[in-house]
Design an enzyme around this catalytic site. Structure first.
Site: not given
Ligand code: FES
Ligand code: FES
Lengths: 159, 761
Positions: B490, B531, B710, B714
């Site tokens: 990130s 994000t 997006k 996961e």
């Protein structure tokens, strides 16, 4: 516990050093508490993950299972000694370039194993790479990239 | 908000902290020490449920080198309401009156030497009156054993208020959704199918174990924690202390993995309380074993029923899901609800009933784990989908495509789907598998099969992210945000976004590690939300800074569009290299809460995450042993900010889910966990990788996302488990309904199918 202590001397990343240790302490703890070296880090604490890997007399060992007292008189190399000043080793460069880590907690262990593998076998096959590194675990699952990194490191060392 | 061509976003820069990670210098909290600190070692409950009659700390306290022994009553003396939790205030910092799961913290020894503390902790003697315990989520519905006498919802979630004070039940939350008329659909169906699936309890095992250091003195609490939720930890500790949030500082660093284990409060409340009592800095550092007692992934039971018409269209679906939340709710009620509403799968079904229950049991607490309940649901609905296809004689991919959810159609929750490329993701997997080509099904004792599965997830809403972007007088830039980089990259993504907006080279950007004294609020780093949410906040904050720089250029008389370098602009304005330009922004997407009765919402999520998997397996019919020849994962992640990092997120998620599918399971026998160690709890290693693994994403764009992006952390977990089960069924005709999928389970099923069932052991 704190009762039994002794002084050991060894060569750490090329320098002669001494440390006052408890006889119950493992090598990970002594590297961290006496030398501020945290690249070998305890995770499983049972010799299963390889996060605590260091080289003792050129052999990779899990420092969580090595009593520091046995390091007396040996030569120890850790991840911190691998780069030459600001110049990263080929293994370190290869891990960055292939993105062979996420959280990075396992990375020093994998890099030291890679170095030892390539010292012994400069052109390992994928199967040999996997065998050699199979004692190290990566919870982030960067295995595919790690195998690529070893291949790239092999090429870099030849160049 | 999407740019045409970008120079930084969309390019695969290496991770910013790469050098620190390969040289062993990365600054994990586990490596941190504070001057004069004490080490805490926890004495844990050996039983699953019982009343504490007495705690004898005398022998421990008498050990040379012990600073202090602390129990729950000592904590209560300084913090009158020492209970915490994001959904319920149900978890005591140290056990009070009762223990509710094995491994629960009961007392702590503090000592300057960790080995002394550890030995002394074993000398604490606790006398318990053992109570009946319940471990199974379905039994918990009706069991005599009641884990909590009274429910204590936290005030933070308005929709839990009705549970306040409810007594003598193990149901922490029930969530219901009705869409259309499911009863009618079942009455009119050509075919009705019903199956029940189960998943097991697993653990994140982040390699940097959970750790917090606390230094509390003079109305000031400083907490250093390997946490994914610095803002929430500050909120919760300030609530416990009754202090303003500005008196509590929570600082974190790079994390050695998180995967959901380190969200909300884990060891921070204990570290804070111990330091408050001892008046010294305290370090609470867990071992790998202790992590298994702290937080886990929900086991669940899922009964799913489908009504199908004569054309292979699913017309109705009824889902009942029971989530085993363990002894403390943690964020389980959110899993029950947020994941619950997708339980019917990514299909366009007009009539849906969903009932989802969070249950208390006497297991260690369950919370968030990469996917937040979704992989448990996909396991069931995608196995079920394949069984239906096979019974109707339909191709599994065709059957899915006949029913798949499409943009412009309402999802079960009532929200119209936008930017959800379900079909393209499914096609992506089918194509990579060569689904339409002939497939060699093997012969003799080696049989091959293949399977697909697709799952999806809504983002967690409504949540807020805040960011500050400051431009220094030399043109370098600092990004302040509380998103935690636990390996997902990130920091690099946020830097790329700021660099793009400000048109500054990436190496001039620095991203500050979260520190609540410095970095502004963020809901948490979880649920693949960063994000999108923090990406937006950073983009807006950088835009704010850029606008201010433009105004400054006007002010000093630079002509419009003059590309004067930033250092020159600052010198023109301040007469020397001085000053700072600060941009700031909050971001919160729109959201409409679900109706309590029907579960319907016109706007339940700002985006959908979609992931599909395809597997090819080879099964040995004589032993049940199997190999995964190929595993393909394809996701819709919008437009990637950093394609290579996204790809490693997808593959890492798939590898983790592979562990949960094949080998990982917490084995509880006689109320004891028998395998809290990497020796017996087997996570994937190099030789557990499929022979071939491919990971990718489709061309897509999330139109309301920052630069079209997006979440991606996961989606790679979703399809893995059922794709493998479906491939095994295709190979040898047996259906595994309970995870993990082991050779033994397959062998038993094969013997059963052959009419020669094995005895139970
Ligand atoms: S910590 Fe030494 S092998 Fe895991
Ligand atoms: S990179 Fe996280 S454990 Fe390997």
């Amino acid at each position: 516990m704190s009762g039994h202590r002794r002084t050991i001397t060894f060569t750490l990343n090329g320098r002669d050093v001494a440390a006052d240790i408890g006889v119950h302490q493992n090598l990970t703890e002594v590297l961290q508490e006496s030398f501020g070296l945290f690249g070998a880090r305890e995770s499983c604490g049972q010799g299963l993950c390889g996060c605590c890997t260091v080289l003792v007399d050129g052999q990779a060992v899990t420092s969580c299972l090595s009593l520091a007292a046995f390091a007396d008189g040996s030569t120890i190399d850790t991840i911190e000694g691998l780069a030459d000043g600001d110049t990263l080793s080929p293994e370190q460069e290869a891990f960055i370039e292939t993105g062979a880590f996420q959280c990075g907690y396992c990375t020093p262990g994998f890099i030291l194993m890679t170095k030892q593998l390539l010292d012994e076998n400069p052109e390992p096959s994928d199967e040999e790479i996997m065998h050699y590194l199979s004692g190290n675990l990566c919870r982030c699952g960067a295995y595919a990239e790690i195998v690529k990194a070893v291949r790239l490191a092999g090429q870099k060392r030849k160049a | 908000m999407t740019g045409g061509s970008t120079t930084t976003v969309g390019h695969s820069f290496p991770r910013m902290e790469g050098r620190a990670k390969v040289t062993g210098q990365a600054d994990y909290i586990y490596n941190m020490r504070l001057p004069s600190m004490l080490h805490a070692k926890v004495h844990r409950s050996p039983i699953s449920h019982g009343r504490i009659r007495s705690i004898n700390t005398a022998a421990a306290a008498a050990m040379p080198g012990v600073h202090q022994v602390i129990t729950g009553e000592d904590v209560k003396a300084v913090l009158p309401e020492p209970y915490y939790g994001p959904a319920f205030h149900d978890q005591p910092i140290l056990a009070l009156e009762k223990v509710r799961h094995f491994g629960e913290p009961v007392a702590v020894v503090l000592a300057p030497d960790p080995h002394v503390a550890e030995t002394a902790a074993q000398r604490i003697v606790v006398d318990y009156e053992e109570l009946p315990a319940v471990f199974d989520e379905v039994e918990a519905l009706t069991s005599e054993a009641i884990v909590h006498e009274e429910l204590k919802p936290a005030g933070t979630f308005a929709d839990l208020k009705h549970l306040s004070g409810k007594r003598d039940t193990n149901i922490a939350l029930d969530f219901h959704l009705n869409h259309g008329d499911a009863d009618k659909a079942f009455a009119e169906a050509a075919h009705v199918f019903e199956h029940t699936f189960r998943t097991q309890q697993t653990m994140h095992t982040p390699f940097e174990p959970m750790v917090a250091l606390a230094d509390v003195r003079n109305d000031r609490a400083e907490i250093f924690s390997s946490t994914q939720s610095p803002s929430f930890v500050r909120f919760e500790l300030s609530r416990l202390l009754g202090w303003p949030e500005s008196n509590v500082r929570v600082k974190t660093s790079h994390l050695g993995g998180g995967f959901g284990a380190k969200v909300y409060v884990k060891v921070e409340a204990l570290a804070m309380a111990l330091s408050l009592i001892a008046h010294r800095p305290v370090r609470v550092a867990q071992t790998m074993e202790e992590q298994f007692y702290t937080i886990t992934k929900h086991p669940n039971t899922f009964r799913i029923r489908s009504a199908v018409d004569g054309d292979g269209r699913i017309t109705g679906r009824k889902c009942e899901v029971w989530w085993n939340g363990g002894a403390y709710a943690d964020i389980g009620p959110r899993v029950t609800q947020k994941s619950g509403f997708t339980a019917a799968g990514p299909y366009d079904i007009d009539n849906i009933d969903i009932d989802s229950f969070a249950l208390y049991t006497n297991r260690p607490p369950a919370g968030a784990l990469r996917g937040f309940g979704i992989p448990q649901l996909v396991w069931a609905y995608e196995s079920h989908t394949d069984i239906i296809a096979s019974e109707l004689g339909l191709d599994p991919v065709d059957f899915r495509k006949r029913n798949i959810l499409r943009n412009g159609r309402p999802q079960a929750v009532g929200t119209i789907v936008e930017d959800g490329e379900f079909e393209a993701v499914l096609d992506g997997v089918a194509q990579r598998l060569g689904w339409n080509r002939p497939f060699d099904k093997g012969s003799g004792t080696k049989r091959r099969g293949r399977g697909v599965a697709i799952g999806f997830k809504a983002s967690i809403s409504p949540t807020t992210s805040s960011a500050i972007v400051s431009v220094n007088a030399d043109g370098s830039v600092i990004v302040y945000c509380s998103t935690v980089d636990m390996g997902q990259g990130s920091d690099t993504a946020m830097a790329q976004i700021a660099a793009e907006v400000l048109d500054v080279p990436l190496d001039l950007i620095r991203v500050v590690n979260p520190d609540t004294d410095v970095t502004p609020y963020d809901m948490s780093t979880l649920g693949s939300r960063s994000t999108f949410h923090m990406g937006h906040a950073v983009q807006l904050a950088a835009t704010d800074a850029r606008d201010k720089l433009r105004a400054m250029a006007d002010e000093v008389g630079l002509p419009e569009g003059s590309n004067a370098p930033l250092p020159e602009l600052f010198i023109k304005k301040f007469g020397m290299r001085a000053g700072t330009v600060v941009g700031a922004a909050n971001y919160k997407p729109d959201y409409a809460p679900p109706n309590y009765e029907t579960g319907q919402s016109p706007n339940a999520t700002p985006f959908w995450m979609i992931g599909a998997a395809g597997a090819e397996v080879e099964v040995d019919t004589e032993t049940g042993q199997f190999r995964i020849l190929r595993l393909v994962n394809v996701c819709d992640i919008g437009k990637p900010i950093n394609p290579e990092v996204v790809e490693t997120q997808i593959s890492g998620a798939a590898v983790m889910q592979l562990g949960f599918t094949l080998t990982e399971t917490m084995i509880i026998e006689n109320g004891q966990l028998t395998n809290p160690s990497l020796a017996d709890y087997k996570i994937p290693g190099l030789f557990d990788m499929p022979d071939v693994m491919e990971n990718g994403f489709i061309e897509a764009e999330q139109h309301n996302g920052p630069f079209g992006a997006k979440g991606a952390g996961e989606s790679g977990t979703f399809g893995v488990s059922p794709a493998i089960a479906n491939a095994i069924a295709d190979a040898v005709g047996v259906r595994i309904t309970e995870m993990p999928i082991t050779a033994e389970a397959i062998f038993r099923a094969l013997r059963e199918k052959a009419g020669r069932p094995l005895e139970d052991v």
